[in-house]
Design an enzyme around this catalytic site. Structure first.
Site, PDB file in Angstrom:
ATOM      1  CG  ASP A   1      -1.976  -1.075   1.199  1.00 41.03           C
ATOM      2  OD1 ASP A   1      -2.425  -1.428   0.090  1.00 41.03           O
ATOM      3  OD2 ASP A   1      -2.359  -1.559   2.270  1.00 41.03           O
TER       4      ASP A   1
ATOM      5  CG  ASP B   1      -6.406  -1.533  -1.653  1.00 37.29           C
ATOM      6  OD1 ASP B   1      -6.550  -2.765  -1.818  1.00 37.29           O
ATOM      7  OD2 ASP B   1      -5.563  -1.046  -0.867  1.00 37.29           O
TER       8      ASP B   1
END
Length: 149
Positions: free
Chosen positions: A114, A128
């Site tokens: 991330d 995402d």
């Protein structure tokens, strides 16, 4: 092959490619624990998440890997077995590309990279974003059809 199926494949491949490239760039250029300012309230960081979105269930890597594979298989089955228009094909392509992107990370690295940090939201990535947008578009389409009925 219908335009919806083509768009499904194109969007899924583009999302997967952009996700892989951006995660690779972040991994190669951003030292874990540091942050680069990308704009007002937005930073690029290098974090690794073994759980679901927002670091939920951090010890469930295998569960989320299997879930990614099941979602991808289900979407592929649906696309092959049903006629789909361009809007639905593109929307499902977003979810497929995101599922494959994060699934790849879990399979190869055991965690998901991330890197987009927005001041008011947990750190996330392109996959995402694609999954979230795809699900929101599916929900919006469903609610719109329900109002018309």
């Amino acid at each position: 092959m219908s335009s919806g199926r083509v768009l499904f494949a194109v969007v899924a491949v583009v999302v997967l490619a952009v996700d892989r490239v951006t995660k690779g760039l972040v991994t190669a250029n951003v030292t874990p624990g540091t942050a680069l300012t990308a704009g007002p309230g937005v930073q690029i960081v290098n974090t690794h998440n073994s759980g679901a979105a927002f670091s939920l269930a951090p010890n469930a890597t295998l569960f989320f890997l299997v879930a990614s594979l099941v979602v991808a298989a289900g979407l592929l089955y649906y696309i092959v077995r049903n006629p789909v228009g361009s809007a639905l094909g593109g929307t499902l392509g977003l979810v497929m590309g995101g599922a494959l992107g994060n699934g790849y990370d879990r399979l190869v690295h055991g965690t998901v990279t991330d890197f987009i940090a927005v001041s008011f939201w947990p750190v996330f990535n392109i996959a995402d974003s694609a999954i979230t947008l795809g699900v929101l578009l599916l929900l919006f389409g469903y609610l719109r059809r329900q109002r018309s009925a």
